[in-house]
Design an enzyme around this catalytic site. Structure first.
Site, short mmCIF file in Angstrom:
data_model
loop_
_atom_site.label_atom_id
_atom_site.label_comp_id
_atom_site.label_asym_id
_atom_site.label_seq_id
_atom_site.Cartn_x
_atom_site.Cartn_y
_atom_site.Cartn_z
N LYS A 112 74.95 -47.04 47.15
CA LYS A 112 73.92 -46.46 47.25
C LYS A 112 74.15 -45.42 48.76
O LYS A 112 73.44 -44.50 49.04
CB LYS A 112 72.99 -47.51 47.71
CG LYS A 112 72.77 -48.32 46.44
CD LYS A 112 71.90 -47.78 45.36
CE LYS A 112 71.29 -48.62 44.55
NZ LYS A 112 72.23 -49.49 43.50
C1 LIG Z 1 72.55 -49.66 42.28
C2 LIG Z 1 73.77 -50.00 41.91
C3 LIG Z 1 74.30 -49.78 40.54
C4 LIG Z 1 73.59 -49.43 39.48
O1 LIG Z 1 73.30 -48.04 39.70
P1 LIG Z 1 72.31 -46.94 38.93
O2 LIG Z 1 72.36 -45.83 39.55
O3 LIG Z 1 71.16 -47.85 39.39
O4 LIG Z 1 72.64 -47.15 37.38
C5 LIG Z 1 75.73 -50.48 40.34
N1 LIG Z 1 76.46 -51.30 41.14
C6 LIG Z 1 75.96 -51.28 42.35
C7 LIG Z 1 76.85 -52.10 43.38
C8 LIG Z 1 74.81 -50.87 42.83
O5 LIG Z 1 74.31 -51.02 44.00
#
Ligand SMILES: *Cc1c(COP(=O)(O)O)cnc(C)c1O
Length: 495
Positions: A112
């Site tokens: 993120k």
């Molecule tokens: C948010 C997240 C995901 C999923 O990603 P999306 O863009 O919501 O599909 C996968 N792995 C981690 C560690 C995340 O924080």
């Protein structure tokens, strides 16, 4: 000519990129999408000579056309700096025949950070460009990862405040410590006695509360969202797929133009949609492999053409993928419907009302870029253990879901294309599940003891984000009832 964005549901006026970023969600409840797809103006061979920041500039300037070059460069420089623990920003690690694109070298050691470290700068620049004087107040409900990444991104950014609600008893010890030790006078972290859904519902209510909005406007504030439906989070994610391809080329792993596959551990469908957009702008990508955990609503959708959220919700070791409504899938639906907002709006209405929808055969045919698979809890643990046994490389449970799905796909398809696996979190963030997978049994050690053992096992030094946690003072200790969330927002803003 400026790139124009429109709502996937067709009921809102068209806007520029900066306006779409300020708004987050379109007023008709749809998501903003570009009305035409740009193409990279540099060749892959030119891109292969570029740094991450230079690549970011190339990609962002294709989509965010109403920002000036100076504005974009300032945003990029402020985002991708020493907050990341490596100059490369997103290193590519080769292990057991695949290339792991490590997206967890930012402030909160999950992917993120890749978008949330730049979003605050894109947003405050957008406010300036559009003559908005109000201070932007970001409201977020989090089940763990997004809240911390948003806090780290917005901390001490002038012109913004951020308030994060988390379920007091629903996050891991590391996740809670990460949030309650957050620095920055403009940050506020509040535990609620309810669960994540209560936090999410409370936040949505405040977004829709006209009286509250008017009261805040009188004080010079306006709410905004750092949620992954914001186009300002999606576009920065296209960068690292472009960068990864260019890196493979620069290091001689592929020939110029050779197609690669990409495997993405998927929850809200933002990350893999960014890979789809990377393909659309000209990065030579063949298959987009969508990896789900036990909550395999997306796998079923790709298999059958029916999206159905009416099913049991399962808590797994990859909690950031425990999701039954993948918001960003709406953008893909819009594109495979031939950029048809009426069709998209109708399907989303079915989803809201009955929890499901079916796409047509013609739409299904346009999904041929995608493959899908899923991993059970046993599969996930097995993928961590196997990769560790073969190579000594340790991955987190989210990445392990993708690793498992990739191996299964490669074995059954005999597709030998080079594959990039999006590695979305540091294993240190999920030390309990990772050590259990490697040891083959659960442990009663506390989280920090497990983290130290993981460091020794993986032969990787503790990331600074974890080291700091051990001694960082607690700065936020408010806990409230769900019913009092609005009260707490007022109290923080009135300080
Ligand atoms: C948010 C997240 C995901 C999923 O990603 P999306 O863009 O919501 O599909 C996968 N792995 C981690 C560690 C995340 O924080």
């Amino acid at each position: 000519m400026d790139m124009i964005y429109r709502s996937t549901r067709g009921g809102a006026k068209e806007v520029t990129a900066s306006q779409a970023i300020l708004q987050g969600l379109a007023p008709d409840g749809g998501l903003y999408v570009p009305t035409s797809m740009p193409k990279l103006t540099k060749t892959m061979s030119e891109l292969s000579q570029m740094t991450y920041r230079e690549t970011a500039f190339e990609v962002l300037s294709l989509f965010l056309t109403d920002y000036t070059a100076e504005e974009l460069k300032a945003c990029i420089d402020a985002a991708y700096d020493s907050k990341f623990d490596t100059e490369e920003i997103a290193p590519l690690v080769q292990a057991d025949g695949a290339y792991y694109l490590e997206l967890f070298h930012g402030a909160t050691i999950a992917f993120k950070d890749m978008a949330l470290s730049i979003l605050p700068h894109l947003m405050t620049t957008a406010a300036r460009k559009n003559g908005i004087k109000d201070e932007i107040v970001i409201l977020t409900a989090t089940s763990g990862d997004t809240g911390k990444a948003a806090l780290a991104g917005f901390a001490d950014v002038p012109g913004t405040k951020i308030i994060v609600f988390y379920p007091k008893h629903g996050v891991s010890a590391v996740q809670e410590r990460q949030m309650v030790t957050q620095k920055g006078d403009n940050t506020c972290v509040i535990g609620i006695t309810g669960n994540f859904d209560d936090a999410q519902t409370g936040v949505k209510k405040m977004f829709g509360d006209a009286e509250l909005a008017a009261e805040l406007a009188g004080k010079g504030y306006r709410f905004s969202s750092a949620n992954s439906i914001n186009i300002g989070r999606l576009v920065p994610q296209i960068v690292y797929y472009t960068y990864a391809y260019a890196k493979l080329l620069a290091e001689g792993h592929i020939a110029d133009g050779e197609k690669i596959n990409v495997t993405v551990p998927t929850g809200n469908f933002g990350n893999i949609l960014a890979a789809y957009y990377a393909k659309k702008i000209g990065v030579p990508i063949d298959k987009l492999i969508c990896a789900s955990n036990t909550n395999k609503v997306l796998f079923d959708f790709f298999e059958t053409g029916t999206y159905d959220r009416n099913r049991e919700f399962v808590l797994t070791s990859s909690p950031s993928m425990d999701i039954l409504i993948s918001s960003n899938l709406e953008r893909l639906i819009y594109h495979i419907a031939g950029d048809d907002s009426a069709v998209t709006a109708a399907l989303m209405k079915n989803l809201t009302e009955g929890g499901r929808y079916d796409i047509t055969g013609e739409m299904r045919a346009r999904l041929s870029d995608f493959c899908s698979g899923y991993a059970t809890e046993e599969d996930t643990a097995e993928a961590i253990r196997t990769l560790y046994d073969r190579t000594g490389y340790v991955i987190d449970p989210h990445t392990a879901v993708a690793s498992f799905v990739y191996r299964k796909y490669a074995a059954s398809s005999h597709d030998a294309a080079r594959t990039v696996i999006a590695s979305t979190a540091s294993p240190f963030k999920f030390a309990r599940s990772v050590m259990a997978a490697i040891d083959g049994k659960a442990s009663d050690e506390d989280d920090f003891a497990l983290i130290d053992r993981l460091s020794a096992t993986a032969n990787v030094a503790l990331p600074a984000a974890i080291v700091e946690l051990k001694t960082a003072p607690v700065r936020h200790d408010i806990v409230c009832e769900t019913a009092d969330m609005k009260q707490e927002v007022r109290r923080f803003l009135d300080r």
